[in-house]
Design an enzyme around this catalytic site. Sequence first.
Site, PDB file in Angstrom:
ATOM      1  N   LYS A  39      39.723  34.550  46.067  1.00 19.02           N
ATOM      2  CA  LYS A  39      40.901  33.882  45.511  1.00 19.02           C
ATOM      3  C   LYS A  39      42.034  34.867  45.247  1.00 19.02           C
ATOM      4  O   LYS A  39      43.171  34.466  45.118  1.00 19.02           O
ATOM      5  CB  LYS A  39      40.530  33.154  44.230  1.00 19.02           C
ATOM      6  CG  LYS A  39      39.553  32.029  44.484  1.00 19.02           C
ATOM      7  CD  LYS A  39      39.243  31.273  43.222  1.00 19.02           C
ATOM      8  CE  LYS A  39      38.097  30.339  43.465  1.00 19.02           C
ATOM      9  NZ  LYS A  39      38.385  29.003  43.691  1.00 19.02           N
ATOM     10  N   GLU A  40      41.714  36.128  45.165  1.00 17.28           N
ATOM     11  CA  GLU A  40      42.723  37.146  44.867  1.00 17.28           C
ATOM     12  C   GLU A  40      43.535  37.482  46.121  1.00 17.28           C
ATOM     13  O   GLU A  40      42.991  37.803  47.173  1.00 17.28           O
ATOM     14  CB  GLU A  40      42.039  38.404  44.340  1.00 17.28           C
ATOM     15  CG  GLU A  40      43.009  39.482  43.929  1.00 17.28           C
ATOM     16  CD  GLU A  40      42.306  40.755  43.502  1.00 17.28           C
ATOM     17  OE1 GLU A  40      42.896  41.825  43.718  1.00 17.28           O
ATOM     18  OE2 GLU A  40      41.191  40.687  42.978  1.00 17.28           O
ATOM     19  N   GLY A  41      44.850  37.421  45.978  1.00 19.88           N
ATOM     20  CA  GLY A  41      45.751  37.637  47.100  1.00 19.88           C
ATOM     21  C   GLY A  41      45.591  38.975  47.783  1.00 19.88           C
ATOM     22  O   GLY A  41      45.638  39.062  49.010  1.00 19.88           O
ATOM     23  N   ILE A  44      42.525  38.918  49.979  1.00 18.62           N
ATOM     24  CA  ILE A  44      42.787  38.111  51.175  1.00 18.62           C
ATOM     25  C   ILE A  44      43.608  38.928  52.163  1.00 18.62           C
ATOM     26  O   ILE A  44      43.334  38.940  53.363  1.00 18.62           O
ATOM     27  CB  ILE A  44      43.502  36.796  50.806  1.00 18.62           C
ATOM     28  CG1 ILE A  44      42.568  35.892  50.005  1.00 18.62           C
ATOM     29  CG2 ILE A  44      44.006  36.080  52.056  1.00 18.62           C
ATOM     30  CD1 ILE A  44      43.229  34.670  49.414  1.00 18.62           C
TER      31      ILE A  44
END
Length: 129
Positions: A39-41, A44
């Site tokens: 979920k962490e940008g 990703i």
Amino acid sequence: ENEHAQLLTLYVSQLNFSGQSFETAFRHFLTDSGFRLPKEGQKIDRLLIAFSKIFTKHNPQYFEGKQDTALFVAYGILLLNTELHDQRLTQTGVTPMTKQQFFKIVQSGATSQGSRVSGKLLSAIYDSV
């Protein structure tokens, strides 16, 4: 941090994307590669960079072999998928991204890198998502 990036690239390089379309390879990467998309940008971002690097290495005929162009297309697909399929967005009345908006987002990123993505490819990706 550099060591982790190298390990991630080494891991992704074990996947074989040769001869696969960008969309097929990206789906395989996200669904069948032994991890869940975080979920962490920043995490990703690291995953997409590693994917783009290895995909263009295995398929230099795509995007003139430019890793950054592959990265813009991957980000575009993630944005499109989120807007079309995230129930939280549809419940709030957010209008999903149109095909023209998708083209504009991806092409603006690619153009800034001196590249261009085929409209036929983008149309096929949009329709399949």
